[in-house]
Design a protein around this motif. Structure first.
Motif, mmCIF file in Angstrom:
data_model
loop_
_atom_site.group_PDB
_atom_site.id
_atom_site.type_symbol
_atom_site.label_atom_id
_atom_site.label_comp_id
_atom_site.label_asym_id
_atom_site.label_seq_id
_atom_site.Cartn_x
_atom_site.Cartn_y
_atom_site.Cartn_z
ATOM 1 N N LEU A 354 7.868 15.625 43.410
ATOM 2 C CA LEU A 354 7.540 14.570 44.372
ATOM 3 C C LEU A 354 7.670 13.186 43.753
ATOM 4 N N VAL A 355 8.096 12.236 44.558
ATOM 5 C CA VAL A 355 8.061 10.825 44.183
ATOM 6 C C VAL A 355 7.307 10.075 45.275
ATOM 7 N N PHE A 356 6.885 8.859 44.943
ATOM 8 C CA PHE A 356 6.269 8.016 45.961
ATOM 9 C C PHE A 356 7.136 6.792 46.175
ATOM 10 N N ALA A 357 7.288 6.418 47.440
ATOM 11 C CA ALA A 357 8.025 5.216 47.807
ATOM 12 C C ALA A 357 7.028 4.173 48.270
ATOM 13 N N THR A 358 7.174 2.955 47.759
ATOM 14 C CA THR A 358 6.277 1.857 48.137
ATOM 15 C C THR A 358 7.079 0.851 48.962
ATOM 16 N N LEU A 359 6.704 0.711 50.208
ATOM 17 C CA LEU A 359 7.434 -0.142 51.155
ATOM 18 C C LEU A 359 6.584 -1.338 51.546
ATOM 19 N N ASP A 360 7.246 -2.463 51.760
ATOM 20 C CA ASP A 360 6.522 -3.689 52.094
ATOM 21 C C ASP A 360 6.210 -3.764 53.590
ATOM 22 N N GLU A 361 5.741 -4.934 54.035
ATOM 23 C CA GLU A 361 5.362 -5.094 55.436
ATOM 24 C C GLU A 361 6.537 -4.924 56.388
ATOM 25 N N ASN A 362 7.772 -5.045 55.865
ATOM 26 C CA ASN A 362 8.970 -4.813 56.677
ATOM 27 C C ASN A 362 9.553 -3.414 56.459
ATOM 28 N N LYS A 363 8.786 -2.590 55.773
ATOM 29 C CA LYS A 363 9.164 -1.202 55.465
ATOM 30 C C LYS A 363 10.413 -1.123 54.583
ATOM 31 N N GLN A 364 10.548 -2.111 53.703
ATOM 32 C CA GLN A 364 11.631 -2.128 52.736
ATOM 33 C C GLN A 364 11.088 -1.780 51.354
ATOM 34 N N PRO A 365 11.866 -1.072 50.529
ATOM 35 C CA PRO A 365 11.395 -0.732 49.183
ATOM 36 C C PRO A 365 10.971 -1.972 48.412
ATOM 37 N N SER A 366 9.838 -1.888 47.740
ATOM 38 C CA SER A 366 9.270 -3.058 47.089
ATOM 39 C C SER A 366 8.740 -2.710 45.707
ATOM 40 N N VAL A 382 -5.229 7.758 36.760
ATOM 41 C CA VAL A 382 -4.035 8.549 37.084
ATOM 42 C C VAL A 382 -2.823 7.763 36.604
ATOM 43 N N ILE A 383 -1.932 8.420 35.850
ATOM 44 C CA ILE A 383 -0.763 7.726 35.342
ATOM 45 C C ILE A 383 0.490 8.547 35.601
ATOM 46 N N GLY A 384 1.578 7.840 35.898
ATOM 47 C CA GLY A 384 2.859 8.496 36.095
ATOM 48 C C GLY A 384 3.760 7.654 36.963
ATOM 49 N N PRO A 385 5.059 7.707 36.702
ATOM 50 C CA PRO A 385 6.009 6.983 37.530
ATOM 51 C C PRO A 385 6.336 7.704 38.833
ATOM 52 N N SER A 386 5.754 8.887 39.009
ATOM 53 C CA SER A 386 6.045 9.733 40.166
ATOM 54 C C SER A 386 4.828 10.605 40.422
ATOM 55 N N PHE A 387 4.968 11.551 41.349
ATOM 56 C CA PHE A 387 3.963 12.586 41.560
ATOM 57 C C PHE A 387 4.532 13.954 41.173
ATOM 58 N N VAL A 388 5.401 13.982 40.181
ATOM 59 C CA VAL A 388 5.985 15.243 39.720
ATOM 60 C C VAL A 388 4.916 16.026 38.971
ATOM 61 N N VAL A 389 4.621 17.221 39.456
ATOM 62 C CA VAL A 389 3.506 18.008 38.933
ATOM 63 C C VAL A 389 3.925 18.846 37.726
ATOM 64 N N SER A 390 2.927 19.273 36.967
ATOM 65 C CA SER A 390 3.118 20.292 35.938
ATOM 66 C C SER A 390 2.251 21.497 36.271
ATOM 67 N N ASN A 391 2.568 22.619 35.671
ATOM 68 C CA ASN A 391 1.825 23.847 35.916
ATOM 69 C C ASN A 391 0.407 23.782 35.350
ATOM 70 N N ALA A 392 0.140 22.777 34.499
ATOM 71 C CA ALA A 392 -1.184 22.659 33.893
ATOM 72 C C ALA A 392 -2.208 22.052 34.841
ATOM 73 N N LEU A 393 -1.752 21.417 35.901
ATOM 74 C CA LEU A 393 -2.676 20.854 36.882
ATOM 75 C C LEU A 393 -3.415 21.963 37.627
ATOM 76 N N THR A 394 -4.577 21.635 38.130
ATOM 77 C CA THR A 394 -5.312 22.528 39.021
ATOM 78 C C THR A 394 -5.560 21.789 40.332
ATOM 79 N N PHE A 395 -6.062 22.514 41.313
ATOM 80 C CA PHE A 395 -6.392 21.867 42.585
ATOM 81 C C PHE A 395 -7.441 20.768 42.385
ATOM 82 N N ALA A 396 -8.296 20.919 41.364
ATOM 83 C CA ALA A 396 -9.319 19.892 41.115
ATOM 84 C C ALA A 396 -8.661 18.561 40.747
ATOM 85 N N GLU A 397 -7.643 18.597 39.873
ATOM 86 C CA GLU A 397 -6.947 17.356 39.508
ATOM 87 C C GLU A 397 -6.150 16.806 40.686
#
Length: 438
Positions: A354-366, A382-397
């Motif tokens: 997964l990645v996250f896209a951040t869009l401005d008030e005009n819905k343009q990438p920002s 929470v740190i990361g340039p994306s939401f790319v998961v690893s198998n070490a995560l749990t539902f709690a994280e």
């Protein structure tokens, strides 16, 4: 204001004084993080990393997507330690080279031979050289919608950071869009006898359109070029055998890395025996200088790869990462919609990547809104340039991350209402990796 990460700030100064860019990977640079929130990592374990200032973070996108099993995975480390006691590099092949090759070809049965190296760039460039030798053609056609293939000239010439690459080299690479078979066929028709290979990630932000990969296979056969799959990300995420195993389309050559070593430096070029043997000693044709690296078969890295493949064979790592990603995506979408920013803060991609896209008030990438959002994540652990998961995560994280995103949405909405994220950015904006000037 006082720097919130004083030890990291001091270390970043030392890094920039000694290393161009302050890091050995551009994507890890300080310019990819909010100002004064570019922590220097002390250590990691499982799904967490700690910075030199003592802060703990839930981490995403671990090691540029290479650490799928989690940091300091005990089984991988045990395999590495065993090999280190035996020596790491010799004047002749080690037995682990045969073991690793056998295990890889059992994991990726669509390939007939494999050769190991250290970096993804090593093997993608080797694939290009091999394709040119096999076809006698000059041009490389690569997918322009995908972010990275190699540090070498044939790819970097297509980016805004092409300084130092002669125009003659740049002219040897042509591009095509993802998902458009007609565009690929038109490109092949324009260069009917000159394209050596089609290079692409078989899947990325979106699923391949129905019949697309099969169509590429047919076009490559029809026009006499090789089909090369870059499986750096899809390998061991989409399935252990990569996208080619999941979608049932066999490339002529494919490249793996990243998750193959769970953070240890190992990559692989795999493919058809008749093509790969051009770089071997059992062929009558003109030889290809394929891959010949001092450290390409270091025993501890290959042992790490064998341990990774064993874990994947015994556990449903891919299935678990998909379940984690599905929970994260659903949670993020729920809180962004509830906070009224669902059209501006968007989670995309396959659940395991997964990645996250951040869009401005005009819905343009920002990049400014990306800065605001990442700042809120880091300040809340929470740190990361994306939401790319690893198998070490749990539902709690995952649930903790969703809570942090919900807090960030409060600030995001304020910025949207103000029409200006600057007051919440904490300083200069994050910048794109590929840009012409620093």
């Amino acid at each position: 204001m006082n720097h919130p990460l004083p030890k990291s700030a001091e270390l970043n100064q030392r890094l920039h004084a000694l290393i161009p860019g302050g890091a050995h990977t551009y994507a890890k640079g300080s310019d990819q993080y909010p100002q004064a929130l570019d922590p220097v990592i002390s250590h990691g374990r499982g799904a967490y990393v700690w910075d030199v200032d003592g802060n703990r973070y839930i981490e995403y996108g671990s090691g540029m997507k290479s650490v799928t099993l989690g940091h300091a995975h005990p089984r991988v480390l045990a395999a590495v330690r065993r090999e280190l006691d035996r020596g790491s590099n010799f004047v002749r092949p080690s037995v682990i080279e045969a073991v690793a090759a056998e295990r890889f070809l059992a994991t990726v049965p669509t390939a007939e031979m494999v050769k190991f190296a250290k970096n993804g760039s090593d093997v993608t460039t080797a694939a290009v050289r091999l394709a040119r030798a096999a076809t006698g053609r000059r041009l490389v056609a690569l997918c322009r919608d995908q972010p990275f293939f190699s540090v070498d000239d044939w790819f970097v010439a297509t980016t805004p950071m092409a300084a130092g690459i002669p125009d003659e080299i740049a002219a040897l690479t042509v591009t095509f869009p993802y998902g458009d078979l007609a565009a690929v066929e038109e490109l092949l028709r324009r260069h009917p006898d000159d394209i050596a290979c089609l290079v692409l990630e078989p899947a990325a932000m979106r699923e391949p359109p129905p019949g697309y990969l099969q169509g590429l296979r047919q076009l490559a056969d029809q026009y006499g070029c090789l089909l090369v799959f870059d499986e750096m990300i899809t390998g061991f995420r989409w399935s252990a055998s990569g996208a080619q195993g999941l979608y049932g389309v066999v490339p002529d050559l494919s490249t793996f890395g990243k998750a193959l070593g769970n953070g240890f430096a190992v990559s692989a070029l795999a493919g058809r025996r008749d093509v790969m043997e051009l770089g071997g000693l059992r062929d009558h044709r003109e030889r290809v200088f394929l891959l010949s690296t001092t450290h390409g078969a270091e025993t501890h890295a290959l042992a790490a790869a064998v341990a990774v493949m064993d874990v994947y064979r015994e556990q449903d790592v891919v299935g678990n990462m998909h379940a984690l990603g599905e929970r994260l995506a659903a949670g993020v979408r729920e809180v962004t919609e509830a906070m009224g920013v669902g059209e501006h803060l968007v989670v995309r991609g396959r659940p395991c990547a997964l990645v996250f896209a951040t869009l401005d008030e005009n819905k343009q990438p920002s990049q400014q809104y990306r800065t605001l959002f990442m700042r809120q994540l880091i300040l809340n652990g929470v740190i990361g340039p994306s939401f790319v998961v690893s198998n070490a995560l749990t539902f709690a994280e995952i649930d903790k991350t969703v809570d942090v995103v919900a807090q960030a949405c409060v600030v995001y909405r304020k910025a949207l209402e103000a029409g200006d994220p600057t007051p919440w950015m904490g300083g200069r904006s994050i910048k794109p990796v590929f840009r012409r000037y620093a």
